[in-house]
Design a protein around this motif. Sequence first.
Motif, PDB file in Angstrom:
ATOM      1  N   VAL A   1       0.826  -1.203   0.000  1.00  0.00           N
ATOM      2  CA  VAL A   1       0.000   0.000   0.000  1.00  0.00           C
ATOM      3  C   VAL A   1       0.862   1.255   0.000  1.00  0.00           C
ATOM      4  O   VAL A   1       1.988   1.270   0.497  1.00  0.00           O
ATOM      5  N   VAL A   2       0.295   2.287  -0.594  1.00  0.00           N
ATOM      6  CA  VAL A   2       0.839   3.641  -0.499  1.00  0.00           C
ATOM      7  C   VAL A   2      -0.297   4.516   0.021  1.00  0.00           C
ATOM      8  O   VAL A   2      -1.384   4.555  -0.574  1.00  0.00           O
ATOM      9  N   ILE A   3      -0.053   5.170   1.148  1.00  0.00           N
ATOM     10  CA  ILE A   3      -1.071   5.979   1.804  1.00  0.00           C
ATOM     11  C   ILE A   3      -0.483   7.339   2.140  1.00  0.00           C
ATOM     12  O   ILE A   3       0.656   7.432   2.625  1.00  0.00           O
ATOM     13  N   GLU A   4      -1.248   8.367   1.874  1.00  0.00           N
ATOM     14  CA  GLU A   4      -0.890   9.715   2.307  1.00  0.00           C
ATOM     15  C   GLU A   4      -1.836  10.146   3.422  1.00  0.00           C
ATOM     16  O   GLU A   4      -3.045   9.913   3.343  1.00  0.00           O
ATOM     17  N   TYR A   5      -1.264  10.753   4.451  1.00  0.00           N
ATOM     18  CA  TYR A   5      -2.082  11.381   5.488  1.00  0.00           C
ATOM     19  C   TYR A   5      -1.726  12.858   5.533  1.00  0.00           C
ATOM     20  O   TYR A   5      -0.542  13.217   5.533  1.00  0.00           O
ATOM     21  N   PHE A   6      -2.747  13.722   5.567  1.00  0.00           N
ATOM     22  CA  PHE A   6      -2.455  15.147   5.665  1.00  0.00           C
ATOM     23  C   PHE A   6      -3.558  15.881   6.422  1.00  0.00           C
ATOM     24  O   PHE A   6      -4.729  15.516   6.365  1.00  0.00           O
ATOM     25  N   ASP A   7      -3.133  16.877   7.169  1.00  0.00           N
ATOM     26  CA  ASP A   7      -4.023  17.800   7.860  1.00  0.00           C
ATOM     27  C   ASP A   7      -3.928  19.165   7.191  1.00  0.00           C
ATOM     28  O   ASP A   7      -2.816  19.661   6.947  1.00  0.00           O
ATOM     29  N   ILE A   8      -5.075  19.762   6.895  1.00  0.00           N
ATOM     30  CA  ILE A   8      -5.112  21.168   6.489  1.00  0.00           C
ATOM     31  C   ILE A   8      -5.479  21.965   7.729  1.00  0.00           C
ATOM     32  O   ILE A   8      -6.563  21.800   8.309  1.00  0.00           O
TER      33      ILE A   8
ATOM     34  N   ALA B   1       3.908   0.580   2.773  1.00  0.00           N
ATOM     35  CA  ALA B   1       3.817  -0.472   3.785  1.00  0.00           C
ATOM     36  C   ALA B   1       3.250  -1.744   3.176  1.00  0.00           C
ATOM     37  O   ALA B   1       2.705  -1.746   2.060  1.00  0.00           O
ATOM     38  N   LYS B   2       3.385  -2.840   3.917  1.00  0.00           N
ATOM     39  CA  LYS B   2       2.723  -4.102   3.606  1.00  0.00           C
ATOM     40  C   LYS B   2       1.689  -4.360   4.697  1.00  0.00           C
ATOM     41  O   LYS B   2       2.001  -4.211   5.887  1.00  0.00           O
ATOM     42  N   ILE B   3       0.474  -4.729   4.291  1.00  0.00           N
ATOM     43  CA  ILE B   3      -0.547  -5.077   5.271  1.00  0.00           C
ATOM     44  C   ILE B   3      -1.148  -6.429   4.915  1.00  0.00           C
ATOM     45  O   ILE B   3      -1.145  -6.835   3.754  1.00  0.00           O
ATOM     46  N   TYR B   4      -1.651  -7.106   5.931  1.00  0.00           N
ATOM     47  CA  TYR B   4      -2.109  -8.482   5.786  1.00  0.00           C
ATOM     48  C   TYR B   4      -3.463  -8.675   6.473  1.00  0.00           C
ATOM     49  O   TYR B   4      -3.794  -7.970   7.436  1.00  0.00           O
ATOM     50  N   ASN B   5      -4.208  -9.678   6.010  1.00  0.00           N
ATOM     51  CA  ASN B   5      -5.239 -10.252   6.861  1.00  0.00           C
ATOM     52  C   ASN B   5      -4.531 -11.035   7.962  1.00  0.00           C
ATOM     53  O   ASN B   5      -3.481 -11.652   7.720  1.00  0.00           O
ATOM     54  N   ILE B   6      -5.103 -11.021   9.151  1.00  0.00           N
ATOM     55  CA  ILE B   6      -4.513 -11.779  10.252  1.00  0.00           C
ATOM     56  C   ILE B   6      -5.630 -12.415  11.064  1.00  0.00           C
ATOM     57  O   ILE B   6      -6.677 -11.786  11.288  1.00  0.00           O
TER      58      ILE B   6
END
Length: 330
Positions: free
Chosen positions: A51-58, A126-131
Amino acid sequence: MKKLAVIAVLILLAMPSNGLFNFHRKAIHFNVSHEKYVPPFLFWRWNERNVVIEYFDIVRNNDSIAANITAYLAIPPSLPNQEIMDIEFEPEPDKILEDEYGQKVACYKLKLAPNESLEIGWRIQAKIYNIRYILLPFLVGDYIPPDIKEKYTRDGEMYKIHDPYIQQIVRSIAANETNLLIKAIKLHDYVIRHLSYALDNKWDDAPTVLKRGNGSCSEYCFAYIALCRAAGIPAKYKGGTYLAELPPYNDSIFHRMVLIYLPNYGWIPVDMTFDEWIFHHYAFGFHSNRFFALMTGGGASQYLNWTYNSHYESVAKLDIDSTARWLEWK
């Protein structure tokens, strides 16, 4: 015990067969000290996603005076279900801090003129999985490390574990139960039976939520954490973003779930709002690869307070718009 055996079978059946039987998937195990027995497997991971994720606050200064601001952004941690590969901040933070729960934050010192705004955030790979945790009562030990017990069974303003209403529920549901897993399931079932989902843009404490009979995902968490802690089960929360549609997808609602500590297993995810929507114990010990954790916490953090993405300190009136943007999930 028959009911719990049925629950265990349902949990196993809920896991896709390629996760349980595909020999290319690896069972994860680790050692826990002070235990008489360490099970050969504790959880299964499958369906890896990059995954590629952006987080931002204005951040906007809505005041008539200049705003001196201290901003704290949660830095996503690596966890059993997610591995952080790279993170880039924009702009670079003034410093990296760590709160009393071990959660790292990016700290910014900002100054905004009246009506001025700016954007701060990060981009992560990141890498994310079902767990799926294989939860069986006889595999749960008794020893809880003192630091975990002290930190994650203490009271907090959103929990109020000594409130007579909380105490009465715990006595009626779990007073005669000694196994921590069975006790946690009974308290989980109580919350599911007595709460329905409602979002009203404010957070009330656990006794208020349980008496009212509805709440948001955060309020479900406060209620369940309060009951667990009052029953001697260490509990905390994990906050993050959920991918509701395929990328590109913007999440401005976010999500919170509970983590309970079970000896021999460690921290186990419990997501009661998903259990209410799917079936009763689907998300007890399960974590979807559509959820990405921004942080973990136990209560009013010195930097994040009760939030699970960012927190701001200023005497000026601020307006904060927070967004997690999923760019890739493949």
